[in-house]
Motif scaffolding. Structure first.
Motif, PDB file in Angstrom:
ATOM      1  N   ILE A  34       0.914  -1.234  -0.055  1.00 17.23           N
ATOM      2  CA  ILE A  34      -0.021   0.062   0.104  1.00 17.23           C
ATOM      3  C   ILE A  34       0.897   1.232  -0.025  1.00 17.23           C
ATOM      4  CG2 ILE A  34      -1.974   1.220   1.208  1.00 17.23           C
ATOM      5  CD1 ILE A  34      -2.501  -1.487  -0.247  1.00 17.23           C
ATOM      6  N   GLY A  35       2.149   0.929   0.538  1.00 19.36           N
ATOM      7  CA  GLY A  35       3.176   2.002   0.490  1.00 19.36           C
ATOM      8  C   GLY A  35       2.730   3.385   0.972  1.00 19.36           C
ATOM      9  N   ASN A  36       3.530   4.743   0.448  1.00 15.98           N
ATOM     10  CA  ASN A  36       3.245   5.932   0.965  1.00 15.98           C
ATOM     11  C   ASN A  36       2.155   6.753   0.571  1.00 15.98           C
ATOM     12  OD1 ASN A  36       4.556   6.767   3.112  1.00 15.98           O
ATOM     13  ND2 ASN A  36       6.430   7.485   2.182  1.00 15.98           N
ATOM     14  N   PHE A  37       1.460   6.294  -0.411  1.00  9.93           N
ATOM     15  CA  PHE A  37       0.300   6.813  -0.949  1.00  9.93           C
ATOM     16  C   PHE A  37      -0.458   7.159   0.204  1.00  9.93           C
ATOM     17  CE2 PHE A  37      -3.160   7.969  -4.192  1.00  9.93           C
ATOM     18  CZ  PHE A  37      -2.359   8.774  -4.824  1.00  9.93           C
ATOM     19  N   ILE A  38      -0.933   5.966   0.912  1.00  7.58           N
ATOM     20  CA  ILE A  38      -1.652   6.053   1.853  1.00  7.58           C
ATOM     21  C   ILE A  38      -1.099   6.716   3.049  1.00  7.58           C
ATOM     22  CG2 ILE A  38      -2.999   4.652   3.721  1.00  7.58           C
ATOM     23  CD1 ILE A  38      -3.945   3.186   1.565  1.00  7.58           C
ATOM     24  N   GLY A  39       0.404   6.784   3.250  1.00  8.69           N
ATOM     25  CA  GLY A  39       1.212   7.364   4.540  1.00  8.69           C
ATOM     26  C   GLY A  39       1.272   6.456   5.477  1.00  8.69           C
ATOM     27  N   PHE A  40       1.104   4.983   5.255  1.00  8.14           N
ATOM     28  CA  PHE A  40       1.180   4.114   6.340  1.00  8.14           C
ATOM     29  C   PHE A  40       1.619   2.606   5.637  1.00  8.14           C
ATOM     30  CE2 PHE A  40      -1.033   1.294   9.024  1.00  8.14           C
ATOM     31  CZ  PHE A  40      -0.535   1.703  10.162  1.00  8.14           C
ATOM     32  N   PRO A  41       2.667   2.266   5.937  1.00  5.19           N
ATOM     33  CA  PRO A  41       3.255   1.024   5.241  1.00  5.19           C
ATOM     34  C   PRO A  41       2.283  -0.137   5.619  1.00  5.19           C
ATOM     35  CG  PRO A  41       4.720   1.695   6.978  1.00  5.19           C
ATOM     36  CD  PRO A  41       3.689   2.473   6.983  1.00  5.19           C
ATOM     37  N   ALA A  42       1.949  -0.973   4.785  1.00  3.85           N
ATOM     38  CA  ALA A  42       1.189  -2.297   4.653  1.00  3.85           C
ATOM     39  C   ALA A  42       1.222  -2.944   3.547  1.00  3.85           C
ATOM     40  CB  ALA A  42      -0.224  -1.832   5.026  1.00  3.85           C
ATOM     41  N   MET A  43       1.516  -4.422   3.687  1.00  2.00           N
ATOM     42  CA  MET A  43       1.711  -5.078   2.399  1.00  2.00           C
ATOM     43  C   MET A  43       1.157  -6.563   2.960  1.00  2.00           C
ATOM     44  SD  MET A  43       5.761  -5.364   2.203  1.00  2.00           S
ATOM     45  CE  MET A  43       5.876  -3.175   2.021  1.00  2.00           C
ATOM     46  N   SER A  44       0.948  -7.258   1.630  1.00  2.00           N
ATOM     47  CA  SER A  44       0.611  -8.715   1.773  1.00  2.00           C
ATOM     48  C   SER A  44       0.841  -9.454   0.802  1.00  2.00           C
ATOM     49  CB  SER A  44      -0.895  -8.774   1.998  1.00  2.00           C
ATOM     50  OG  SER A  44      -1.672  -8.749   0.940  1.00  2.00           O
ATOM     51  N   MET A  45       1.071 -10.703   1.008  1.00  2.00           N
ATOM     52  CA  MET A  45       1.360 -11.537  -0.134  1.00  2.00           C
ATOM     53  C   MET A  45       0.768 -13.086   0.022  1.00  2.00           C
ATOM     54  SD  MET A  45       4.112 -10.625   1.556  1.00  2.00           S
ATOM     55  CE  MET A  45       5.218  -9.777   2.088  1.00  2.00           C
ATOM     56  N   GLY A  46       0.488 -13.730  -1.128  1.00  2.00           N
ATOM     57  CA  GLY A  46      -0.299 -14.909  -1.047  1.00  2.00           C
ATOM     58  C   GLY A  46      -1.827 -14.855  -0.679  1.00  2.00           C
ATOM     59  N   VAL A  47      -2.419 -15.883  -0.109  1.00  5.22           N
ATOM     60  CA  VAL A  47      -3.349 -16.010   0.238  1.00  5.22           C
ATOM     61  C   VAL A  47      -3.615 -15.060   1.686  1.00  5.22           C
ATOM     62  CG1 VAL A  47      -4.016 -17.806  -0.775  1.00  5.22           C
ATOM     63  CG2 VAL A  47      -3.347 -17.949   1.569  1.00  5.22           C
ATOM     64  N   THR A  48      -4.870 -14.494   2.001  1.00  4.23           N
ATOM     65  CA  THR A  48      -5.107 -13.697   3.324  1.00  4.23           C
ATOM     66  C   THR A  48      -5.829 -14.542   4.356  1.00  4.23           C
ATOM     67  OG1 THR A  48      -7.021 -12.712   2.284  1.00  4.23           O
ATOM     68  CG2 THR A  48      -5.032 -11.576   2.094  1.00  4.23           C
ATOM     69  N   HIS A  49      -6.644 -15.618   3.715  1.00  7.06           N
ATOM     70  CA  HIS A  49      -7.222 -16.524   4.436  1.00  7.06           C
ATOM     71  C   HIS A  49      -6.967 -17.774   4.063  1.00  7.06           C
ATOM     72  CE1 HIS A  49      -9.853 -12.864   4.816  1.00  7.06           C
ATOM     73  NE2 HIS A  49      -9.823 -12.989   5.806  1.00  7.06           N
ATOM     74  N   PRO A  50      -6.856 -18.872   5.001  1.00  5.16           N
ATOM     75  CA  PRO A  50      -6.679 -20.301   4.488  1.00  5.16           C
ATOM     76  C   PRO A  50      -8.065 -20.934   3.466  1.00  5.16           C
ATOM     77  CG  PRO A  50      -6.376 -20.320   6.917  1.00  5.16           C
ATOM     78  CD  PRO A  50      -6.749 -18.820   6.543  1.00  5.16           C
ATOM     79  N   GLN A  51      -8.976 -20.299   4.005  1.00  6.37           N
ATOM     80  CA  GLN A  51     -10.263 -20.640   3.166  1.00  6.37           C
ATOM     81  C   GLN A  51     -10.298 -20.206   1.560  1.00  6.37           C
ATOM     82  OE1 GLN A  51     -10.012 -19.016   6.001  1.00  6.37           O
ATOM     83  NE2 GLN A  51     -12.097 -18.119   6.428  1.00  6.37           N
ATOM     84  N   GLU A  52      -9.156 -19.286   1.204  1.00  8.56           N
ATOM     85  CA  GLU A  52      -9.104 -19.067  -0.022  1.00  8.56           C
ATOM     86  C   GLU A  52      -8.200 -20.248  -0.744  1.00  8.56           C
ATOM     87  OE1 GLU A  52      -6.977 -15.259  -0.861  1.00  8.56           O
ATOM     88  OE2 GLU A  52      -7.794 -14.742   1.049  1.00  8.56           O
ATOM     89  N   CYS A  53      -7.583 -21.246  -0.189  1.00  9.73           N
ATOM     90  CA  CYS A  53      -7.055 -22.199  -0.558  1.00  9.73           C
ATOM     91  C   CYS A  53      -8.029 -23.314  -0.786  1.00  9.73           C
ATOM     92  CB  CYS A  53      -6.134 -22.831   0.440  1.00  9.73           C
ATOM     93  SG  CYS A  53      -4.881 -21.591   0.798  1.00  9.73           S
ATOM     94  N   THR A  54      -8.609 -23.265  -1.971  1.00  3.87           N
ATOM     95  CA  THR A  54      -9.880 -23.956  -2.424  1.00  3.87           C
ATOM     96  C   THR A  54      -9.312 -25.471  -2.667  1.00  3.87           C
ATOM     97  OG1 THR A  54      -9.584 -23.177  -4.730  1.00  3.87           O
ATOM     98  CG2 THR A  54     -11.367 -22.287  -3.230  1.00  3.87           C
ATOM     99  N   TYR A  55      -8.178 -25.623  -2.752  1.00  6.35           N
ATOM    100  CA  TYR A  55      -7.590 -26.904  -2.961  1.00  6.35           C
ATOM    101  C   TYR A  55      -7.536 -27.685  -1.978  1.00  6.35           C
ATOM    102  CZ  TYR A  55      -3.594 -24.539  -1.391  1.00  6.35           C
ATOM    103  OH  TYR A  55      -2.749 -23.845  -0.343  1.00  6.35           O
ATOM    104  N   VAL A  56      -7.901 -27.372  -0.823  1.00  4.58           N
ATOM    105  CA  VAL A  56      -7.961 -28.081   0.410  1.00  4.58           C
ATOM    106  C   VAL A  56      -8.022 -29.665   0.361  1.00  4.58           C
ATOM    107  CG1 VAL A  56      -8.302 -28.475   2.921  1.00  4.58           C
ATOM    108  CG2 VAL A  56      -8.396 -26.197   1.907  1.00  4.58           C
ATOM    109  N   GLU A  57      -6.908 -30.251   0.603  1.00  8.53           N
ATOM    110  CA  GLU A  57      -6.970 -31.825   0.787  1.00  8.53           C
ATOM    111  C   GLU A  57      -7.184 -32.027   2.077  1.00  8.53           C
ATOM    112  OE1 GLU A  57      -2.922 -31.988  -0.540  1.00  8.53           O
ATOM    113  OE2 GLU A  57      -3.602 -30.403  -2.043  1.00  8.53           O
ATOM    114  N   GLU A  58      -7.885 -33.268   2.258  1.00  7.46           N
ATOM    115  CA  GLU A  58      -7.907 -34.002   3.498  1.00  7.46           C
ATOM    116  C   GLU A  58      -6.851 -33.837   4.499  1.00  7.46           C
ATOM    117  OE1 GLU A  58     -10.249 -37.362   3.998  1.00  7.46           O
ATOM    118  OE2 GLU A  58     -11.783 -36.775   2.477  1.00  7.46           O
TER     119      GLU A  58
END
Ligand SMILES: Cc1cc2nc3c(=O)[nH]c(=O)nc-3n(C[C@H](O)[C@H](O)[C@H](O)COP(=O)(O)OP(=O)(O)OC[C@H]3O[C@@H](n4cnc5c(N)ncnc54)[C@H](O)[C@@H]3O)c2cc1C
Ligand code: SF4
Ligand code: SF4
Lengths: 152, 435
Positions: B320-344
């Motif tokens: 999100i960088g300095n445009f918001i004036g506050f550093p924040a970032m993320s990578m990959g999935v944000t919730h385990p639920q997004e891993c729709t490929y969940v195997e047993e």
């Protein structure tokens, strides 16, 4: 391509390199007593980590920071291979910070440019290696690891 | 060898550079239907905010094409590809032959099907023409629809130009693909503090006004406005690919193999237009971000020039960088639920730390990082990105990874244990130190 080799046996963790990098390179005053009182505070580009290991930008061959930078601010010097920040165009988006595997880019909240080691590219010799009292940092040729893999 | 590149943005330019690193001579023809060459669309919000003037939007010097010996057809749209004849036809009626072709046609801004959407004063923000349109819209009140990165940045741009701005998001949080609700609520507070009104969980259902937009009707109210910016997402621009008979994936992007080759020999694709293997999700996904477009362009370019190279897979990452004036970032999935490929037998872990001004979260799947969020304190996030991309088991390093003092030397044992994956010379050099 030349790289800075750090010898952990020799590094005593004295932080002299940080001090000199911060005052000589990053500060406006260029002298320690002046640098200490400067606002914004000058930030060194070398970090003494794990108690005794000085780490700075590794000047990656295929640099992730260069590929992530959205406006060509992070550049590779075609002659020396050194990676540097073209400060006037940096928008402080921190995309480079997000991908540097060695975490040596400082997202300075006050200065609003990405701060990293350019190995004193305009000075001839990096100050950290020059002043290191035990010569723990030396400039050596980058080994060709890829080639080694094919020949042995 | 004759190369043709369609597109003139991140993926296209990166591919050209990769080709030229091997093949300095062969003719390269590049086509881009945008009139302005070599601008970075990531910077368009800064342009709208009057923080950067047009020349500062460039990501390569203006003599780039000359320097690299490329015939650039700027403002020229390619109409059709004939895969059998190995030619492309432009809208201006010319035909060009190729040996190797790259589709770097990127994405198109989605225009949702809302009644009144064609009124004047409503625009997306994707192209330079869009940016000019938004920049020149006159009025005092703006509504931005969609609170993804582009939506949030658009709000701030317009706010900085002195407009009163309302942000509408139909989901329950801002930046839904970038953050979890905890991180999003921190960002929402920052955005609201700037004076932007944020309405989450609300849908725009209709635009009012005679010819020109005068209001947005949502499920619960009507908001008066003089302009609307639509930021509901982008979708791969596959018009050309479809026409050429190139296989499209289930998510609507061009299907490619590890060398970025499409289903048709000698036709490659890279960037926002294609689906790639997502390392975190362990399945195909469209990660439409600048760094991935550059990486994929590079891999495509090297393969086109004859140097066989495989793509290690993509991963979503946003800063999100300095445009918001506050550093924040993320990578990959944000919730385990997004891993729709969940195997047993998959085991997920979510680890968080929170202090007054910082929030960190790491999501692990069977001991490997598949997602991370950093708010407030972001300097060391690159280490996490590297571990995510290499998919190494970090189970016994979790406290280290969340520590305030995380540094590369701490994870050196982890790197060494997985030396077969950390093959870049920079990693080897540090492993060689004997620590
Ligand atoms: C406002 C905005 C902000 C963004 N901010 C960020 C950010 O902060 N971080 C980040 O990582 N990413 C960001 N992105 C996303 C990033 O810009 C894209 O991922 C990146 O530009 C993708 O590059 P590309 O080369 O794949 O495609 P594009 O940049 O979409 O370029 C494709 C080009 O091909 C041209 N083209 C298409 N069809 C034809 C044809 N038939 N003939 C000729 N030319 C054609 C198009 O006009 C376009 O110029 C942002 C995007 C926008 C719009
Ligand atoms: S800043 Fe980081 S990613 Fe960029 S060259 Fe230096 S070590 Fe490599
Ligand atoms: S912070 Fe500056 S150098 Fe880093 S990616 Fe953004 S513009 Fe480039």
């Amino acid at each position: 391509m030349k790289v800075i080799k750090v010898d952990p046996e020799k590094c005593t963790g004295c932080h002299q390199c940080e001090l000199w990098c911060g005052s000589e390179i990053a500060s406006v005053g260029k002298e320690l007593p002046l640098a200490i009182n400067e606002q914004p505070q000058p930030v060194p580009r070398v970090y003494v980590e794990g108690k005794k290991f000085a780490i700075q930008c590794r000047h990656c061959d295929d640099a992730p920071c260069v590929k992530a930078c959205p406006n060509g601010t992070m550049r590779k010097d075609p002659e020396t291979g050194l990676i540097y920040v073209h400060e006037p165009t940096c928008i402080a988006c921190w995309m480079c910070v997000m991908v540097c595997p060695f975490a040596i880019i400082n997202p300075s909240p006050t200065i609003k440019v990405a701060i990293k080691c350019d190995r004193c590219r305009n000075m001839g010799y990096p100050i950290c290696a020059e002043i290191c009292p035990t010569q723990a940092m030396t400039i050596v040729d980058r080994k060709d690891y890829r080639k080694k893999k094919f020949t042995t | 060898m004759r190369y043709i590149i369609i597109g003139g943005s991140a993926a296209a330019i990166s591919a050209v550079e990769a080709i030229r690193s091997i093949d300095k001579r062969s003719p390269i023809d590049l086509f881009s239907d945008e009139k302005t060459p070599l601008f970075s669309r990531v910077l368009l919000p800064y342009y709208v905010a009057e923080e950067l003037t047009k020349p500062l939007l460039n990501f390569r010097a203006l003599d780039f094409f000359e320097e690299n010996n490329i015939t650039a057809h700027i403002g020229v749209r390619v109409k059709e590809i004939s895969a059998d004849a190995k030619t492309v036809q432009t809208e201006t009626g010319e035909t060009f032959e190729f040996d190797k072709l790259l589709l770097a046609t990127g994405g198109k801004a989605i225009v949702p099907n809302i009644p009144g959407i064609d009124k004047e004063g409503i625009s997306t923000l994707k192209t330079m023409a869009d940016a000019d349109r938004v920049y020149n819209l006159k009025g005092k009140k703006a509504v931005v629809i969609g609170a993804g990165s582009i939506g949030v940045e658009s709000c701030i741009s317009l706010m900085r130009r002195g407009l009163k701005v309302t942000l509408i998001e139909q989901l329950s949080q801002v930046l839904p693909t970038v953050f979890d609700d905890e991180a999003a609520s921190i960002i929402k507070a920052v955005v609201e503090e700037m004076g932007i009104e944020v309405l989450t969980g609300e849908r725009a259902t209709r635009f009012t006004g005679n010819g020109r937009v005068q209001g947005v009707v949502t499920s619960t109210r009507e908001i008066e406005c003089d302009m609307v910016v639509l930021a509901v997402g982008v979708r791969p621009d596959i018009t050309l690919a479809k026409g050429a008979g190139i296989e499209i994936g289930s998510l609507g992007g061009i299907k490619i193999d590890k060398q970025m080759l499409t289903s048709i020999p000698d036709i490659y694709a890279a960037g926002d237009v294609c689906e790639t293997f997502d390392v975190a999700r362990n399945t195909h996904f469209i990660n439409a971000i600048w760094p991935m477009a550059v990486e994929q362009g590079q891999v495509a370019g090297l393969n086109m020039a004859g140097q066989t190279t495989e793509y290690g897979g993509s991963v979503r990452m946003n800063s999100i960088g300095n445009f918001i004036g506050f550093p924040a970032m993320s990578m990959g999935v944000t919730h385990p639920q997004e891993c729709t490929y969940v195997e047993e037998d998959c085991h997920f872990q979510e680890i968080k730390t929170r202090s007054k001004n910082t929030y960190k979260k790491i999501i692990l799947k069977n001991g490997c990082i598949v997602g991370a969020i950093f708010v407030g304190q972001t300097q060391k996030s690159g280490i996490i990105t590297a571990l995510l991309r290499k998919q190494v088991d970090v189970t016994d390093f979790i406290p280290v990874l969340l520590s305030r003092n995380l540094n590369f030397m701490d994870i050196l044992p982890l790197v060494r244990r997985n030396a077969d994956r950390f093959t870049e010379p920079e990693f080897k050099e540090l492993m060689d130190t004997g620590l």
